[in-house]
Design a protein around this motif. Sequence first.
Motif, PDB file in Angstrom:
ATOM      1  N   MET A   1      38.074  36.568  33.677  1.00 44.67           N
ATOM      2  CA  MET A   1      37.826  35.576  33.447  1.00 44.67           C
ATOM      3  C   MET A   1      35.994  35.466  33.842  1.00 44.67           C
ATOM      4  O   MET A   1      35.352  35.180  34.092  1.00 44.67           O
ATOM      5  N   ASN A   2      35.718  36.809  34.090  1.00 45.89           N
ATOM      6  CA  ASN A   2      35.217  37.659  34.136  1.00 45.89           C
ATOM      7  C   ASN A   2      34.014  36.996  35.758  1.00 45.89           C
ATOM      8  O   ASN A   2      32.875  36.940  35.572  1.00 45.89           O
ATOM      9  N   VAL A   3      34.665  37.181  36.825  1.00 50.48           N
ATOM     10  CA  VAL A   3      34.160  36.798  37.437  1.00 50.48           C
ATOM     11  C   VAL A   3      33.531  37.112  38.216  1.00 50.48           C
ATOM     12  O   VAL A   3      33.750  38.969  38.816  1.00 50.48           O
ATOM     13  N   LEU A  24      45.493  39.799  48.487  1.00 41.98           N
ATOM     14  CA  LEU A  24      45.319  40.219  47.453  1.00 41.98           C
ATOM     15  C   LEU A  24      44.908  39.989  47.060  1.00 41.98           C
ATOM     16  O   LEU A  24      43.618  40.989  45.867  1.00 41.98           O
ATOM     17  N   LEU A  25      44.129  39.229  47.213  1.00 40.66           N
ATOM     18  CA  LEU A  25      42.130  38.791  46.073  1.00 40.66           C
ATOM     19  C   LEU A  25      41.081  39.659  46.819  1.00 40.66           C
ATOM     20  O   LEU A  25      40.295  40.455  45.823  1.00 40.66           O
ATOM     21  N   LYS A  30      38.530  44.307  44.247  1.00 37.00           N
ATOM     22  CA  LYS A  30      38.555  46.141  44.283  1.00 37.00           C
ATOM     23  C   LYS A  30      38.865  46.469  42.805  1.00 37.00           C
ATOM     24  O   LYS A  30      37.750  47.222  41.624  1.00 37.00           O
ATOM     25  N   THR A  31      39.675  45.925  42.264  1.00 35.14           N
ATOM     26  CA  THR A  31      40.071  46.263  41.014  1.00 35.14           C
ATOM     27  C   THR A  31      39.673  46.184  39.805  1.00 35.14           C
ATOM     28  O   THR A  31      38.861  46.597  38.820  1.00 35.14           O
ATOM     29  N   TYR A  32      39.504  44.839  40.153  1.00 33.84           N
ATOM     30  CA  TYR A  32      38.103  43.498  38.939  1.00 33.84           C
ATOM     31  C   TYR A  32      36.752  43.988  39.203  1.00 33.84           C
ATOM     32  O   TYR A  32      36.402  43.119  38.367  1.00 33.84           O
TER      33      TYR A  32
END
Length: 149
Positions: A1-3, A24-25, A30-32
């Motif tokens: 989603m390119n957040v 989780l968010l 960090k991952t994305y």
Amino acid sequence: MNVKELYVGTDFRFGKGRTGDVLLLDRLAKTYNFFFEAVEKRMYQGIEVSSTRIRECISAGYMEDAEAMLGMPYQVVGEIIHGRSLGHKIGVPTINQEIPKGKIMPRFGVYCARVTVDGIEYRGIANVGSKPTVQAVPVYGLETHLFDC
């Protein structure tokens, strides 16, 4: 989603069975590689501000409370539609505004209004409700008389 950035309340839940949470968010951020922040709920008159509470205030016509919680005046953005020009004929012209589907509207009543048309702001008085005196079948609508326009 390119957040790029994401802000949620500290009690935010999402996903199947509402199993996703702010922890989780934070990992997903960090991952994305997007900025994430969980923000504390604001209080208004000693009670947490929530979208449900704001909608209830709007529906009940408590517009000052809704504005305080929103941080801005409540607004309706919609197309101006032609009416029957009855107000114009009696010297009180109005604009009729189409109410977007699903829009939470204040209870029937008369409200102070600010209307922006082509970048110019006008003050006026708005009626939210039906027009039983001018229509055999009452139609729900938003009609505003603009001062000095």
